[in-house]
Design a protein around this motif. Structure first.
Motif, PDB file in Angstrom:
ATOM      1  N   MET A   1       3.584   3.852  -1.346  1.00 57.00           N
ATOM      2  CA  MET A   1       3.824   2.560  -1.980  1.00 57.00           C
ATOM      3  C   MET A   1       2.581   1.865  -2.520  1.00 57.00           C
ATOM      4  SD  MET A   1       6.864   2.039  -2.492  1.00 57.00           S
ATOM      5  CE  MET A   1       8.074   3.294  -2.131  1.00 57.00           C
ATOM      6  N   PRO A   2       1.432   1.926  -1.830  1.00 58.76           N
ATOM      7  CA  PRO A   2       0.248   1.303  -2.427  1.00 58.76           C
ATOM      8  C   PRO A   2      -0.100   1.885  -3.792  1.00 58.76           C
ATOM      9  CG  PRO A   2      -0.117   1.711  -0.097  1.00 58.76           C
ATOM     10  CD  PRO A   2       1.171   2.400  -0.457  1.00 58.76           C
ATOM     11  N   ILE A   3       0.283   3.132  -4.055  1.00 62.67           N
ATOM     12  CA  ILE A   3       0.045   3.747  -5.360  1.00 62.67           C
ATOM     13  C   ILE A   3       1.126   3.346  -6.344  1.00 62.67           C
ATOM     14  CG2 ILE A   3      -0.045   5.944  -6.596  1.00 62.67           C
ATOM     15  CD1 ILE A   3      -1.286   7.173  -4.080  1.00 62.67           C
TER      16      ILE A   3
ATOM     17  N   LEU B   1       3.212   0.863  -6.382  1.00 65.34           N
ATOM     18  CA  LEU B   1       3.307  -0.569  -6.700  1.00 65.34           C
ATOM     19  C   LEU B   1       1.931  -1.224  -6.802  1.00 65.34           C
ATOM     20  CD1 LEU B   1       6.294  -1.629  -4.395  1.00 65.34           C
ATOM     21  CD2 LEU B   1       6.353  -0.757  -6.727  1.00 65.34           C
ATOM     22  N   GLU B   2       0.926  -0.457  -7.213  1.00 69.65           N
ATOM     23  CA  GLU B   2      -0.442  -0.987  -7.197  1.00 69.65           C
ATOM     24  C   GLU B   2      -0.621  -2.198  -8.103  1.00 69.65           C
ATOM     25  OE1 GLU B   2      -2.965   1.496 -10.469  1.00 69.65           O
ATOM     26  OE2 GLU B   2      -2.757   2.416  -8.519  1.00 69.65           O
ATOM     27  N   GLY B   3       0.191  -2.332  -9.153  1.00 70.17           N
ATOM     28  CA  GLY B   3       0.045  -3.470 -10.053  1.00 70.17           C
ATOM     29  C   GLY B   3       0.896  -4.665  -9.688  1.00 70.17           C
ATOM     30  N   ALA B   4       1.641  -4.564  -8.589  1.00 66.19           N
ATOM     31  CA  ALA B   4       2.600  -5.617  -8.266  1.00 66.19           C
ATOM     32  C   ALA B   4       1.934  -6.971  -8.028  1.00 66.19           C
ATOM     33  CB  ALA B   4       3.414  -5.215  -7.042  1.00 66.19           C
ATOM     34  N   MET B   5       0.812  -6.973  -7.314  1.00 64.34           N
ATOM     35  CA  MET B   5       0.167  -8.245  -6.989  1.00 64.34           C
ATOM     36  C   MET B   5      -0.411  -8.926  -8.221  1.00 64.34           C
ATOM     37  SD  MET B   5       0.762  -8.760  -3.824  1.00 64.34           S
ATOM     38  CE  MET B   5      -0.350 -10.094  -3.362  1.00 64.34           C
ATOM     39  N   ASP B   6      -0.533  -8.199  -9.327  1.00 63.70           N
ATOM     40  CA  ASP B   6      -1.044  -8.797 -10.564  1.00 63.70           C
ATOM     41  C   ASP B   6       0.047  -9.487 -11.379  1.00 63.70           C
ATOM     42  OD1 ASP B   6      -3.613  -7.864 -10.026  1.00 63.70           O
ATOM     43  OD2 ASP B   6      -3.227  -5.948 -11.022  1.00 63.70           O
ATOM     44  N   LEU B   7       1.306  -9.307 -10.979  1.00 62.89           N
ATOM     45  CA  LEU B   7       2.392  -9.978 -11.694  1.00 62.89           C
ATOM     46  C   LEU B   7       2.274 -11.486 -11.524  1.00 62.89           C
ATOM     47  CD1 LEU B   7       5.408  -7.678 -10.732  1.00 62.89           C
ATOM     48  CD2 LEU B   7       4.209  -7.739 -12.912  1.00 62.89           C
ATOM     49  N   THR B   8       2.617 -12.224 -12.548  1.00 61.93           N
ATOM     50  CA  THR B   8       2.579 -13.686 -12.467  1.00 61.93           C
ATOM     51  C   THR B   8       3.826 -14.201 -11.768  1.00 61.93           C
ATOM     52  OG1 THR B   8       3.738 -14.014 -14.565  1.00 61.93           O
ATOM     53  CG2 THR B   8       1.334 -13.758 -14.656  1.00 61.93           C
TER      54      THR B   8
ATOM     55  N   LEU C   1       3.872  -2.216   1.922  1.00 62.03           N
ATOM     56  CA  LEU C   1       3.357  -3.235   1.005  1.00 62.03           C
ATOM     57  C   LEU C   1       3.988  -4.597   1.321  1.00 62.03           C
ATOM     58  CD1 LEU C   1       1.233  -2.870  -1.227  1.00 62.03           C
ATOM     59  CD2 LEU C   1       3.080  -3.027  -2.885  1.00 62.03           C
ATOM     60  N   ASN C   2       3.810  -5.037   2.563  1.00 69.98           N
ATOM     61  CA  ASN C   2       4.372  -6.324   2.973  1.00 69.98           C
ATOM     62  C   ASN C   2       3.743  -7.495   2.230  1.00 69.98           C
ATOM     63  OD1 ASN C   2       6.500  -5.997   4.998  1.00 69.98           O
ATOM     64  ND2 ASN C   2       4.930  -5.000   6.241  1.00 69.98           N
ATOM     65  N   ALA C   3       2.545  -7.320   1.680  1.00 71.57           N
ATOM     66  CA  ALA C   3       1.883  -8.420   0.967  1.00 71.57           C
ATOM     67  C   ALA C   3       2.686  -8.819  -0.270  1.00 71.57           C
ATOM     68  CB  ALA C   3       0.467  -8.026   0.579  1.00 71.57           C
ATOM     69  N   PHE C   4       3.134  -7.834  -1.056  1.00 64.26           N
ATOM     70  CA  PHE C   4       3.932  -8.185  -2.226  1.00 64.26           C
ATOM     71  C   PHE C   4       5.318  -8.641  -1.812  1.00 64.26           C
ATOM     72  CE2 PHE C   4       6.908  -7.253  -5.684  1.00 64.26           C
ATOM     73  CZ  PHE C   4       6.379  -8.114  -6.627  1.00 64.26           C
TER      74      PHE C   4
ATOM     75  N   ARG D   1      -7.091  11.818 -10.690  1.00 62.66           N
ATOM     76  CA  ARG D   1      -7.533  10.476 -11.082  1.00 62.66           C
ATOM     77  C   ARG D   1      -6.918   9.404 -10.174  1.00 62.66           C
ATOM     78  NH1 ARG D   1      -9.791   8.758 -15.927  1.00 62.66           N
ATOM     79  NH2 ARG D   1     -10.717  10.447 -17.151  1.00 62.66           N
ATOM     80  N   ILE D   2      -5.658   9.565  -9.818  1.00 65.53           N
ATOM     81  CA  ILE D   2      -5.006   8.575  -8.956  1.00 65.53           C
ATOM     82  C   ILE D   2      -5.532   8.680  -7.527  1.00 65.53           C
ATOM     83  CG2 ILE D   2      -2.803   7.902  -7.930  1.00 65.53           C
ATOM     84  CD1 ILE D   2      -1.460   8.499 -10.580  1.00 65.53           C
ATOM     85  N   LEU D   3      -5.729   9.890  -7.035  1.00 64.70           N
ATOM     86  CA  LEU D   3      -6.295  10.055  -5.689  1.00 64.70           C
ATOM     87  C   LEU D   3      -7.665   9.390  -5.600  1.00 64.70           C
ATOM     88  CD1 LEU D   3      -5.403  13.802  -4.971  1.00 64.70           C
ATOM     89  CD2 LEU D   3      -4.289  11.785  -3.991  1.00 64.70           C
ATOM     90  N   GLU D   4      -8.495   9.614  -6.602  1.00 64.69           N
ATOM     91  CA  GLU D   4      -9.838   9.020  -6.606  1.00 64.69           C
ATOM     92  C   GLU D   4      -9.771   7.499  -6.680  1.00 64.69           C
ATOM     93  OE1 GLU D   4     -11.591  10.925  -9.948  1.00 64.69           O
ATOM     94  OE2 GLU D   4     -11.654  12.909  -8.984  1.00 64.69           O
TER      95      GLU D   4
END
Length: 552
Positions: free
Chosen positions: A189-191, A193-200, A231-234, A150-153
């Motif tokens: 890391m993209p997996i 920390l995938e929810g990191a950019m959704d943090l307020t 994940l330099n964006a976060f 499921r995560i790979l997909e």
């Protein structure tokens, strides 16, 4: 002269080699204006504090930490930690946990690979116990994961997906098919920390403020932040929040930041981004002037780059850069007055760095001035130990890692000689090289592993005992050989103070208690120079001053 603070009758370890001990000091406008004996205080007026023999040292400088990384772990929740005896026991534990905790979107676990006894977990194994939710296992060292289909997909990872850094950060394959085992940060890391950019902003600020509170409590007034691979964006978003906190007067800790790359093909874009970071993150307590690069991975998953093969696999691991590529990066950084900090675990990783510095120095001659730091240095070849001093390369160790593992688990991994000669910090120190200390950890949790007194204790003992301030599962009755690599307390303090300041290039203002420098100092009830080494990790400062201001 009217002073803001005058202290007498103290035992002051200054970290100034010209005047290592003093008994009195005076502070004005956030700076030390006097350091010496009590007779010299006659030139200063103001309220005098008699410390009755209490111990004073400079503020702590922790030169390899992750400030931004842990925020993405959803407030430190990395997974349910467990141990097992082989693959089936691991699968049974996770299946039972999932059954007792139904309806979770993503199940997370934390498991050291050694507990699998050489067996491999695949996505098919995980699909069988968790077909309806995502399942992720984080390997104990933090450098690889196992995931189900499921995560790979979800992340579009197929048999045809190219490896981010071939030989270092990649998707494990068997017979051409991805197995669900993902190696090293750029791939994982993209997996993770995938929810990191959704943090307020408020969530990020809350975690940063929690880290700031810890730093004040522990007396850590400066750090080098090592960023997030892949994940330099976060990482940038967290720096934006640090910048805002500093503008609001809420960031008293000096953060020396970085931009991260993990392969030679990222050098050109990395240089552009690093220069942009230097421009955009430039407040009183936040600066960026360092490229962070990964030369290799870790020993236990065989991604640490070795000169001789691992006995278990007959592989050597792969350094991310050749010496020529790294020398080119060093020259680019030198031209822009920027520095370089590298993850170097295996002996070949640090050798390639040393060779690259030697090559760059020959080409640049007297124009060479870039600071190059090798971090971790778990295994080093005898021939390379004196080269740090000879080439001016900084050796950064994480001393709380020096607490030992049983030789019976290390010898099969590394071979007899390497297993008996890990973390050669004292030998490198004695060559005259600049050695610095750090607390490298990728989660905040309760900050126990961030404690500089923990690093000092294990740096001195090379052992974790029942007296050590650590969770019980770390304790063992073994120590890392060789015994002669133990440090003394003065060396531990110097590595956490003036040496750290030199690594960061801030020694003109920080790192020691000297007239003219920022008045960053810690007061302890007991004398650290004579304190018992075992249990030293329980020492915390009674008072903390940053730039003359009492923080605690």
């Amino acid at each position: 002269m009217k002073a803001d603070h005058i202290i007498k009758n103290a035992k002051i370890f200054t970290a100034d080699k010209e005047k290592p001990l003093a008994t009195a000091l005076a502070v004005k406008d956030g700076k030390f204006v006097y350091v010496g004996d009590e007779a010299g205080l006659s030139d200063y007026k103001g309220d005098v504090t008699d410390l009755e023999g209490k111990f004073i040292m400079p503020g702590i400088i922790d030169t390899h930490v992750h400030v931004t990384f842990p925020i993405g772990f959803e407030y430190g929740e990395i997974g349910e930690r467990f141990e097992c005896n082989g693959k089936q026991e691991a699968l049974d534990f996770m299946a039972d946990y999932i059954k007792k905790n139904p309806g979770v979107e993503r199940y997370k676990f934390l498991l050291e690979k050694r507990f699998l006894n050489g067996e491999e977990i695949t996505k098919e194994d995980l699909d069988a116990i968790c077909p309806d939710s995502e399942l992720q296992i984080h390997e104990g060292e933090g450098h690889s994961i196992w995931v189900n289909s499921r995560i790979l997909e979800k992340h579009g990872i197929t048999d045809d997906t190219p490896d981010p850094v071939p030989g270092l950060s990649y998707y494990v394959r068997k017979d051409g098919h991805v197995t669900g085992n993902i190696i090293e940060g750029t791939a994982e890391m993209p997996i993770i920390l995938e929810g990191a950019m959704d943090l307020t902003d408020e969530q990020i600020d809350a975690e940063l403020l929690r880290w700031i509170d810890y730093s004040v409590e522990a007396g850590v007034n400066c750090v080098f932040d090592c960023g997030i691979p892949g994940l330099n964006a976060f990482h940038e978003r967290a720096y934006e929040r640090l910048r805002e906190l500093d503008r609001q007067g809420k960031l008293p800790v000096y953060v020396d930041g970085c931009f991260v790359i993990a392969a030679a093909w990222q050098m050109e874009e990395g240089m552009k981004e690093l220069k942009r970071f230097r421009r955009e993150f430039n407040t009183e307590h936040l600066k960026v002037h360092t490229m962070k690069a990964f030369m290799d991975g870790t020993l236990k998953i065989h991604t640490g780059a070795m000169i001789d093969p691992y006995p278990e696999t007959q592989t050597k691991g792969s350094p991310a850069f050749t010496k020529e590529e790294l020398a080119e990066l060093i020259k680019l950084l030198n031209e822009e007055d920027l520095d370089l900090h590298l993850h170097t675990v295996g002996d070949n990783a640090s050798r390639v760095v040393l060779d690259a510095v030697e090559l760059a120095r020959k080409e640049l001659g007297d124009d060479y001035h870039v600071k190059v730091t090798c971090a971790h240095l778990e295994v080093q070849d005898d021939a390379d130990l004196p080269r740090f001093a000879e080439l001016g390369v900084i050796a950064n160790y994480t001393p709380w890692w020096h607490g030992g593992e049983p030789l019976e688990s290390l010898i099969p991994l590394l071979g007899e000689k390497r297993a008996r000669n890990m973390f050669r910090c004292k030998t490198v120190w004695d060559t005259g090289a600049l050695v610095t200390w750090s607390s490298d950890n990728i989660t905040f949790e309760d900050f126990t592993c961030w404690n500089p007194s923990l690093g000092m204790e294990i740096g001195m003992t090379r052992q974790i005992t029942e007296k050590t301030r650590l969770p019980e599962f770390y304790i063992g009755d073994y120590s890392f050989p060789p015994d002669e690599e133990k440090m003394n307390i003065e060396e531990m303090i110097l590595g956490y103070t003036i040496n750290g300041a030199k690594q960061l290039g801030i020694e003109a203002s920080k790192g020691s208690i000297e007239a003219g420098k920022d008045a960053d100092f810690l007061v302890f009830e007991n004398d650290l120079l004579t304190a018992e080494a075992e249990g030293f990790s329980y020492n915390i400062p009674a008072e903390v001053y940053f730039s003359g201001k009492k923080m605690k």
